[in-house]
Each structure stands twice: as C-alpha cells, then as structure tokens.
Write a protein that holds these residues in place. Structure first.
Motif, PDB file in Angstrom:
ATOM      1  N   GLY A 515       1.929  18.983  -5.205  1.00  0.00           N
ATOM      2  CA  GLY A 515       1.795  19.771  -6.421  1.00  0.00           C
ATOM      3  C   GLY A 515       2.070  18.932  -7.656  1.00  0.00           C
ATOM      4  O   GLY A 515       1.580  17.813  -7.792  1.00  0.00           O
ATOM      5  N   VAL A 516       2.911  19.434  -8.524  1.00  0.00           N
ATOM      6  CA  VAL A 516       3.196  18.743  -9.779  1.00  0.00           C
ATOM      7  C   VAL A 516       3.860  17.387  -9.542  1.00  0.00           C
ATOM      8  O   VAL A 516       3.739  16.472 -10.359  1.00  0.00           O
ATOM      9  N   ASN A 517       4.551  17.235  -8.414  1.00  0.00           N
ATOM     10  CA  ASN A 517       5.250  15.983  -8.126  1.00  0.00           C
ATOM     11  C   ASN A 517       4.424  15.014  -7.289  1.00  0.00           C
ATOM     12  O   ASN A 517       4.978  14.052  -6.746  1.00  0.00           O
ATOM     13  N   SER A 518       3.141  15.254  -7.127  1.00  0.00           N
ATOM     14  CA  SER A 518       2.314  14.367  -6.312  1.00  0.00           C
ATOM     15  C   SER A 518       2.320  12.958  -6.899  1.00  0.00           C
ATOM     16  O   SER A 518       2.527  12.756  -8.097  1.00  0.00           O
ATOM     17  N   LEU A 519       2.098  11.969  -6.036  1.00  0.00           N
ATOM     18  CA  LEU A 519       2.167  10.580  -6.482  1.00  0.00           C
ATOM     19  C   LEU A 519       1.149  10.277  -7.573  1.00  0.00           C
ATOM     20  O   LEU A 519       1.345   9.365  -8.379  1.00  0.00           O
ATOM     21  N   THR A 520       0.069  11.020  -7.623  1.00  0.00           N
ATOM     22  CA  THR A 520      -0.940  10.808  -8.660  1.00  0.00           C
ATOM     23  C   THR A 520      -0.347  11.026 -10.050  1.00  0.00           C
ATOM     24  O   THR A 520      -0.833  10.461 -11.032  1.00  0.00           O
ATOM     25  N   ASN A 521       0.707  11.822 -10.126  1.00  0.00           N
ATOM     26  CA  ASN A 521       1.260  12.202 -11.423  1.00  0.00           C
ATOM     27  C   ASN A 521       2.491  11.401 -11.824  1.00  0.00           C
ATOM     28  O   ASN A 521       3.051  11.637 -12.892  1.00  0.00           O
ATOM     29  N   ILE A 522       2.943  10.476 -10.984  1.00  0.00           N
ATOM     30  CA  ILE A 522       4.165   9.750 -11.301  1.00  0.00           C
ATOM     31  C   ILE A 522       3.929   8.248 -11.233  1.00  0.00           C
ATOM     32  O   ILE A 522       3.034   7.773 -10.536  1.00  0.00           O
ATOM     33  N   HIS A 523       4.715   7.520 -11.973  1.00  0.00           N
ATOM     34  CA  HIS A 523       4.738   6.063 -11.994  1.00  0.00           C
ATOM     35  C   HIS A 523       3.341   5.478 -12.182  1.00  0.00           C
ATOM     36  O   HIS A 523       2.723   5.692 -13.214  1.00  0.00           O
ATOM     37  N   HIS A 524       2.783   4.799 -11.169  1.00  0.00           N
ATOM     38  CA  HIS A 524       1.483   4.143 -11.342  1.00  0.00           C
ATOM     39  C   HIS A 524       0.308   5.121 -11.304  1.00  0.00           C
ATOM     40  O   HIS A 524      -0.788   4.777 -11.726  1.00  0.00           O
ATOM     41  N   GLY A 525       0.501   6.315 -10.741  1.00  0.00           N
ATOM     42  CA  GLY A 525      -0.594   7.264 -10.634  1.00  0.00           C
ATOM     43  C   GLY A 525      -1.506   7.008  -9.455  1.00  0.00           C
ATOM     44  O   GLY A 525      -2.711   7.285  -9.512  1.00  0.00           O
ATOM     45  N   LEU A 526      -0.957   6.483  -8.353  1.00  0.00           N
ATOM     46  CA  LEU A 526      -1.738   6.206  -7.152  1.00  0.00           C
ATOM     47  C   LEU A 526      -1.625   7.373  -6.189  1.00  0.00           C
ATOM     48  O   LEU A 526      -0.536   7.842  -5.879  1.00  0.00           O
ATOM     49  N   SER A 527      -2.759   7.833  -5.675  1.00  0.00           N
ATOM     50  CA  SER A 527      -2.765   8.943  -4.739  1.00  0.00           C
ATOM     51  C   SER A 527      -1.989   8.593  -3.481  1.00  0.00           C
ATOM     52  O   SER A 527      -1.981   7.449  -3.003  1.00  0.00           O
ATOM     53  N   VAL A 528      -1.364   9.601  -2.881  1.00  0.00           N
ATOM     54  CA  VAL A 528      -0.636   9.422  -1.637  1.00  0.00           C
ATOM     55  C   VAL A 528      -1.540   8.912  -0.521  1.00  0.00           C
ATOM     56  O   VAL A 528      -1.086   8.274   0.428  1.00  0.00           O
ATOM     57  N   ASP A 529      -2.838   9.170  -0.617  1.00  0.00           N
ATOM     58  CA  ASP A 529      -3.780   8.701   0.400  1.00  0.00           C
ATOM     59  C   ASP A 529      -3.791   7.182   0.512  1.00  0.00           C
ATOM     60  O   ASP A 529      -4.179   6.642   1.549  1.00  0.00           O
ATOM     61  N   HIS A 530      -3.374   6.490  -0.542  1.00  0.00           N
ATOM     62  CA  HIS A 530      -3.498   5.029  -0.581  1.00  0.00           C
ATOM     63  C   HIS A 530      -2.143   4.345  -0.719  1.00  0.00           C
ATOM     64  O   HIS A 530      -2.059   3.221  -1.202  1.00  0.00           O
ATOM     65  N   VAL A 531      -1.105   5.016  -0.238  1.00  0.00           N
ATOM     66  CA  VAL A 531       0.241   4.503  -0.417  1.00  0.00           C
ATOM     67  C   VAL A 531       0.435   3.165   0.299  1.00  0.00           C
ATOM     68  O   VAL A 531       1.266   2.345  -0.120  1.00  0.00           O
ATOM     69  N   GLU A 532      -0.342   2.905   1.354  1.00  0.00           N
ATOM     70  CA  GLU A 532      -0.170   1.635   2.053  1.00  0.00           C
ATOM     71  C   GLU A 532      -0.713   0.451   1.264  1.00  0.00           C
ATOM     72  O   GLU A 532      -0.505  -0.701   1.660  1.00  0.00           O
ATOM     73  N   ALA A 533      -1.396   0.705   0.164  1.00  0.00           N
ATOM     74  CA  ALA A 533      -1.863  -0.390  -0.679  1.00  0.00           C
ATOM     75  C   ALA A 533      -0.775  -0.894  -1.619  1.00  0.00           C
ATOM     76  O   ALA A 533      -0.920  -1.973  -2.208  1.00  0.00           O
ATOM     77  N   CYS A 534       0.328  -0.156  -1.767  1.00  0.00           N
ATOM     78  CA  CYS A 534       1.387  -0.557  -2.700  1.00  0.00           C
ATOM     79  C   CYS A 534       1.905  -1.959  -2.398  1.00  0.00           C
ATOM     80  O   CYS A 534       2.251  -2.727  -3.291  1.00  0.00           O
ATOM     81  N   LYS A 535       1.982  -2.285  -1.104  1.00  0.00           N
ATOM     82  CA  LYS A 535       2.583  -3.554  -0.690  1.00  0.00           C
ATOM     83  C   LYS A 535       1.741  -4.760  -1.079  1.00  0.00           C
ATOM     84  O   LYS A 535       2.232  -5.889  -1.049  1.00  0.00           O
ATOM     85  N   THR A 536       0.493  -4.573  -1.476  1.00  0.00           N
ATOM     86  CA  THR A 536      -0.348  -5.723  -1.826  1.00  0.00           C
ATOM     87  C   THR A 536       0.024  -6.305  -3.186  1.00  0.00           C
ATOM     88  O   THR A 536      -0.314  -7.456  -3.472  1.00  0.00           O
ATOM     89  N   CYS A 537       0.686  -5.534  -4.035  1.00  0.00           N
ATOM     90  CA  CYS A 537       1.214  -6.064  -5.298  1.00  0.00           C
ATOM     91  C   CYS A 537       2.708  -6.358  -5.178  1.00  0.00           C
ATOM     92  O   CYS A 537       3.186  -7.396  -5.617  1.00  0.00           O
ATOM     93  N   HIS A 538       3.438  -5.419  -4.572  1.00  0.00           N
ATOM     94  CA  HIS A 538       4.902  -5.535  -4.497  1.00  0.00           C
ATOM     95  C   HIS A 538       5.292  -6.299  -3.235  1.00  0.00           C
ATOM     96  O   HIS A 538       5.901  -5.747  -2.317  1.00  0.00           O
ATOM     97  N   LEU A 539       4.972  -7.599  -3.227  1.00  0.00           N
ATOM     98  CA  LEU A 539       5.194  -8.377  -2.011  1.00  0.00           C
ATOM     99  C   LEU A 539       6.348  -9.357  -2.094  1.00  0.00           C
ATOM    100  O   LEU A 539       6.658 -10.033  -1.116  1.00  0.00           O
ATOM    101  N   GLU A 540       6.993  -9.436  -3.249  1.00  0.00           N
ATOM    102  CA  GLU A 540       8.206 -10.251  -3.348  1.00  0.00           C
ATOM    103  C   GLU A 540       9.009  -9.802  -4.570  1.00  0.00           C
ATOM    104  O   GLU A 540       8.561  -8.979  -5.350  1.00  0.00           O
ATOM    105  N   GLU A 541      10.197 -10.357  -4.710  1.00  0.00           N
ATOM    106  CA  GLU A 541      11.207  -9.791  -5.606  1.00  0.00           C
ATOM    107  C   GLU A 541      10.803  -9.762  -7.070  1.00  0.00           C
ATOM    108  O   GLU A 541      11.137  -8.822  -7.797  1.00  0.00           O
ATOM    109  N   SER A 542      10.102 -10.783  -7.559  1.00  0.00           N
ATOM    110  CA  SER A 542       9.810 -10.846  -8.990  1.00  0.00           C
ATOM    111  C   SER A 542       8.916  -9.700  -9.448  1.00  0.00           C
ATOM    112  O   SER A 542       8.873  -9.375 -10.633  1.00  0.00           O
ATOM    113  N   VAL A 543       8.186  -9.086  -8.525  1.00  0.00           N
ATOM    114  CA  VAL A 543       7.358  -7.928  -8.859  1.00  0.00           C
ATOM    115  C   VAL A 543       7.850  -6.679  -8.133  1.00  0.00           C
ATOM    116  O   VAL A 543       7.155  -5.669  -8.075  1.00  0.00           O
ATOM    117  N   GLY A 544       9.055  -6.739  -7.586  1.00  0.00           N
ATOM    118  CA  GLY A 544       9.624  -5.596  -6.876  1.00  0.00           C
ATOM    119  C   GLY A 544       9.196  -5.564  -5.426  1.00  0.00           C
ATOM    120  O   GLY A 544       8.093  -5.112  -5.122  1.00  0.00           O
TER     121      GLY A 544
END
Length: 633
Positions: A515-544
């Motif tokens: 609903g209102v708290n869906s991932l599309t509406n928070i932080h980067h705005g990425l749909s929950v369907d693609h949550v496994e793509a988060c790790k392709t940017c956040h792969l070491e400490e300097s970028v989280g």
C-alpha cells in the motif's frame, strides 16, 4: 562505454516502466517477491501531491540545496541571510538567498517529509581546534548551542563509532549520539499551517510522528553525530592519533538532523489557498513549541504555470512544442532493435535513448539534450535533479539526486559480493550508476553549463551470458513542493529469446511494504519485484554494503514488528542466509567479537581476507546460531 552521435534512425523498440516482461501475480500480503499496491505518490492522479519541507541552519531550503528567500514578507524570525549549502568551501559565510519555493495554488497536498538540519563545519569553538579524542565537546554543542538545544536531550549517550571508506585509503569516522528523549519519543506532533502574506492562517493540519514511516540514520534520516573526515585507518582500536593519508588536516562536522519521511496516511491532506503571491508554511513541532519552522512560499495559479515542458510525439519523445509541466516523474527508454530483431548478441552495442516525463505525459527535457547542472541549481530544469555532493555529504541526504542509468544481467546470476569482487554477471558501471552528469561537474570550467545527452551506448561483453538483462534508470525530480525518486527497469534479451528472472533468494518485502508503504514510494522508488537488483549498486561499503545496511535499517527500527531472529521473513532460501561475514553480521551483532577482527573492516573488497568474506564459515554454517530461524533445507 561508447556514446554514439548518430541519430537513431532505425527501427526502435519502445520500453516504458509499465511494460514489465517479468509479470508477477503476487498480491499484497502474500509471500514471495512481487506485490501490486495502491500508489498515493502517483502525483496528479492520486488526489493529493506529496510535499517535502527541508530546513538547513535556520533557513528553508529547496531539494537542490539552495536557501529560500523570504521575498517581501515581514518575517522577523526568518533570516535575511542564510548559509549557502552548495558553497564548495564550508563553513561558508551567510549570503542573501534568492531561491523561491513555489507551490500550486488551490492544489491538495499531504506532508511526505519534514527534515531539519543544524550543522557546524570545522571547530566547535572559534579559534579553538577540535580535539580528535574529545567526543563530549560535540555533545555539548548539540545540547547547549545548536538550534535543537531546546529539545529534551535527557538520556543521551555517546554511541558507537563507525569507520567507513571514503575512497581509496581515505576513511571517515562518525561518532553517534543516541537515546536522547526526543529521539525515542513517539507521541509528538507537527502542526502544519499555511498563512497568507498578512499572516492569516488559511488552512492547517496536524500530523503525528507515527504518521511517518522512516527516520533511520542508515537511510540518511534522524541522527546526531560528529564526523571526522580525511583520515587514514587507525593502527588499533581506540587509536588516539588521527592518522592522515596526506598533508591536509582532517575535516570536522557536527550535525543534528531531525528527519521524518514517507507519510503512512496520505489522505491527511490540505488545500493550498486559491491565491497568488507570497505566503508561509509554518510547522510547529510539539517538542519545540516556541520555535516554529518557517517556509516562505510563492503561490502560483494554475493558469500562470509557464510552458517549459514539451509535448511528446507518437514514439514518446519530446517535440519542440512547449506546454506547462505537471507533477510526477515517469521514465522511459527507446531501445535500438537488435540486429537479428529478437535478442542482442554478445559483443553487440546496446544503443538507447532516455525520455524523462512528468506524470501527465509531458517531456521534461528537449529531445536530444537534458538541462545543465546550473539550470538544476537555478530551479530551471523542470525539476530534474543531478548528483549534488553537498546534499549527499553535508546534508546527509542519502540518494538525494543521483540521476543516471545502469546496465546489468543476466538477472539469474545476480548475487551479493562475498569476500572478493568477482561479479558473476555483467554490470556497467560496476558500482554506482552512470550519472547523466558526473559528480563535481560544476567544479570544472564550463561543466556547470554542459547539457548531457539523452542517447547512450553500452557494449556488451564478448562473453555475455544468455538471459534477460536490464537497463535501470534512476531519476529524481523536485517540482512545486513535490519530491520524487524513481528506479525503473527496462528489460532486453541477450543470446536467447527466452526470458530469465532473478534467483529468488530474498523477498517478502511486501509483508510490511505494501500500500502506501510499498518500496515504490520510499527511498529509491524501486518496486519490490526487483529488490534483488539492489545488490548490483550496493556491493561494498563506500556505497552502502547491502547485507550490512539492510540489517541495520530493520533491526534498529521501532516500526519493524517481525521476529528479528527469523531469517525466513526475508530469506527465501537457506543458502542465501548462510553467508556470515563481519560486514553482514555487524548490522545486528555489532559487539559479538569485540575487536578481534578489527583489521578486517579496513580491507577493501578487492583484498582478501576482508570484512565481506565468509571467514566465519567453519563456525556459523556448520553449526548455525540457534537463535536464528533459517529457511528449511
């Protein structure tokens, strides 16, 4: 990467964010990865516009970091001069602000974000150098001298020190101050009032602190901290000497930030007055009843909106015909059709054009060029935002405005980095997205006036594995009070026509984020369907590093009401939960090994052993911790 200058005068495959070739049938409340959710952040289509209110060192501020002018209003409690956040040298002397905060008269809004920062750059006491080892002095400034000194600081403790890499051999040490009464309060409120130029209250609404989902420092929200930058790694735990990588002295910053974001009740809305001219939004925090936050605004009538956006052609690209901009942000890609008409071959160059639009289907930029960085700073970019290091580093606004793209694939091979930086998938760039305008472009002669292209080319590797790949567009827009982030995938095939999908190792986000708290509406705005793509940017400490930050966000949240020892809530496979490392486990168990493995946190992911590696396999995989509930074998 190649950047073709020729026009894409060939058959084009049109992709938009709504054209997801990886459809899912999951609904809210089900287990798995996908969720369809009501979107209150659909701009003009949602019935109310999300409003973000930012404050910096006593002045209202736009999301581009520019301080807001009080104009001709008689506001004795609002400064005539403000500290310029975007100045390259801090602390910068106050100057008269010129930016205007425009809102649409007669429009319904709801408060999405309230963020206020008070920061001291450099020495806490004039002409008295900071003491690297004196953590008490920063606390004194926060409690006795900052603009937040009237908050209830009882119970405050000096919390943990965190060291994080700032590139190469340079590190930042940040000391957190925690547990103050105002930080753990839950019953405080925010009275929002809209006043006209005469000071008459035209409308008001009261928000509870519990009306907002996010306030975690991990995502750049509420924090009190003292930061020392420009350091080398310490020689030992508690090393009292500030080790330096070069001749420059360390930099100091003391910051208090109160940030409450993502409304859980967007139906608690209010209507801007039907009038033109100046006015004020006044926010009174119940914990600071005698120090309201003032936001001078300019009411713009709908008929007076300037025609600065563009009509689109049948292919979804901008024409030369100008129209007034609407709210919202929609991203689309026009992808060159592969040579064989079905899928790309390894070694082939992927050529594509980007089109960024408002929610009403109007182009936000010209067909072939985007606005310059200087246009963004001057609020003349139709709201399009670029990487702003002042917002990221000084305001500590995580993911404030880094707009760009990234190409990854195949999806089935995406996985978290464990101990060594050998990606089993293709990624361009390897870490953060390719920004439309690189960080610091405004500091290069003529860079601030450069207009980035809308057309890009990325050569696939000659050994590209077959499967489904994606272009991810990361976009940010701030327009007439609305501040949005979107991260949208656009899929294409390499080496085969048959689609592939993500590994399915993690998910279930929609159990809480719906609903209102869906991932599309928070932080980067990425749909929950693609949550496994988060790790392709956040792969070491300097970028989280994702396993670290995602655990810190949820284990430290008062709003996370799941069993914190139940790994099955997020981990769909047993294998995905059995990669123990210092970086992954410290998110919950910060002191479990004391300083025994202190050195590992300073080793880059390119060196082994390091804090990302499975150094604990012999202990925690052979005999997993009994207090953890793991997925079944």
């Amino acid at each position: 990467m190649t950047s073709p200058h020729k026009s894409l005068l060939f058959a084009l495959l049109v992709l938009t964010a709504s054209c997801d070739v990886l459809k899912t049938s999951d609904v809210e409340g089900t287990r798995g990865r996908g969720a369809r959710a009501f979107d209150p952040y659909a701009s003009s289509a949602s019935g109310a516009i999300s409003l973000s209110l930012l404050y910096f060192n006593g002045c209202a501020m736009l999301p581009n970091g520019e301080a807001v002018s009080r104009g001709s209003l008689d506001l004795p409690d609002y400064p005539a001069r403000c500290q310029p956040l975007n100045s390259p040298n801090q602390p910068a002397p106050p100057s008269e602000p010129t930016a205007r905060f425009r809102v649409l008269a007669g429009e319904n809004y709801f408060l999405r974000e309230f963020t206020a920062v008070d920061a001291m750059f450099g020495d806490l006491v004039k002409d008295v150098p900071n003491d690297f080892n004196d953590r008490h002095a920063a606390s004194v400034w926060m409690r006795k001298m900052s603009r937040f000194k009237d908050l209830d600081w009882s119970g405050v403790t000096i919390g943990h020190d965190t060291w994080r890499n700032d590139g190469g051999s340079v590190f930042i040490r940040e000391t957190f101050y925690e547990n103050a009464a105002w930080m753990v309060s839950l019953d405080d409120t925010f009275l929002l009032e809209v006043l006209d130029a005469s000071g008459t209250v035209r409308t008001s609404v009261t928000y509870k602190r519990t009306d907002f989902l996010s306030e975690s420092p991990v995502t750049g929200r509420t924090r009190a901290s003292w930061t020392v930058g420009g350091l080398s790694r310490p020689l030992s735990p508690g090393d009292p000497v500030p080790r330096l990588p070069g001749p420059d002295a360390p930099t100091y910053k003391t910051l208090v930030k109160a940030s409450f974001v993502n409304s859980t009740n967007p139906f608690k809305s209010f209507r801007m007055p039907e009038q033109a001219g100046e006015g004020v939004i006044r926010v009174t925090w119940s914990l600071l009843p005698n120090k309201p936050f003032l936001y001078p605004v300019t009411f713009v009538a709908d008929k007076d909106r300037e025609a600065t956006c563009y009509k689109l052609d049948a292919d979804g690209m901008s024409t030369t015909e100008k129209v007034a901009c609407g709210f919202g942000l929609t991203q689309s890609v026009r992808l060159q059709r592969p040579t064989n008409g079905k899928f790309y071959q390894p070694g082939e160059t992927l050529e594509f054009a980007v089109s960024l639009q408002d929610g009403d289907g109007h182009g936000l930029h010209a067909r072939d060029r985007m606005p310059s960085y200087n246009s963004y700073i001057a609020s003349e970019s139709n709201g399009l935002s670029y990487f702003n290091d002042a917002m990221l580093l000084s305001y500590r606004d995580a993911s404030a405005s880094e707009s760009g793209y990234k190409v990854i694939g195949p999806l089935q091979d995406i996985k978290v980095v464990h101990g060594e930086l050998k990606l089993p998938y293709f990624a361009f760039p390897r870490g953060e997205p390719q920004f439309y305008l690189p960080a610091g472009v405004n500091k290069v002669a003529g860079g601030g006036d450069a207009e980035p292209s809308t057309r890009y080319g990325v050569q696939l590797p000659p050994d590209a594995k077959p499967g489904t790949y994606a272009i991810f567009l990361k976009g940010h827009r701030s327009f007439m009070g609305e501040r949005l982030a979107r991260l949208d995938p656009f899929f294409f095939q390499v080496g085969q026509a048959q689609p592939t999908t993500y590994p399915g190792r993690v998910g279930n986000c929609q159990l809480c984020h719906n609903g209102v708290n869906s991932l599309t509406n928070i932080h980067h705005g990425l749909s929950v369907d693609h949550v496994e793509a988060c790790k392709t940017c956040h792969l070491e400490e300097s970028v989280g590093y994702l396993p670290d930050s995602i655990h810190r966000i949820h284990m430290g949240s008062r709003k996370y009401n799941q069993n914190k020892g139940d790994c099955t809530v997020c981990h769909l496979t047993r294998e995905s939960s059995l990669f123990p490392s210092i970086m992954a486990c410290n998110g919950c168990h910060g002191q479990s090994h004391g300083t025994e493995y202190f050195d590992l946190q300073f080793q880059p992911v390119t060196n082994t052993p390091n804090g990302y590696g499975n150094c604990a396999q012999a202990c925690h995989v052979t005999t997993p911790p009994a207090e953890h509930i793991l997925p079944a074998r």
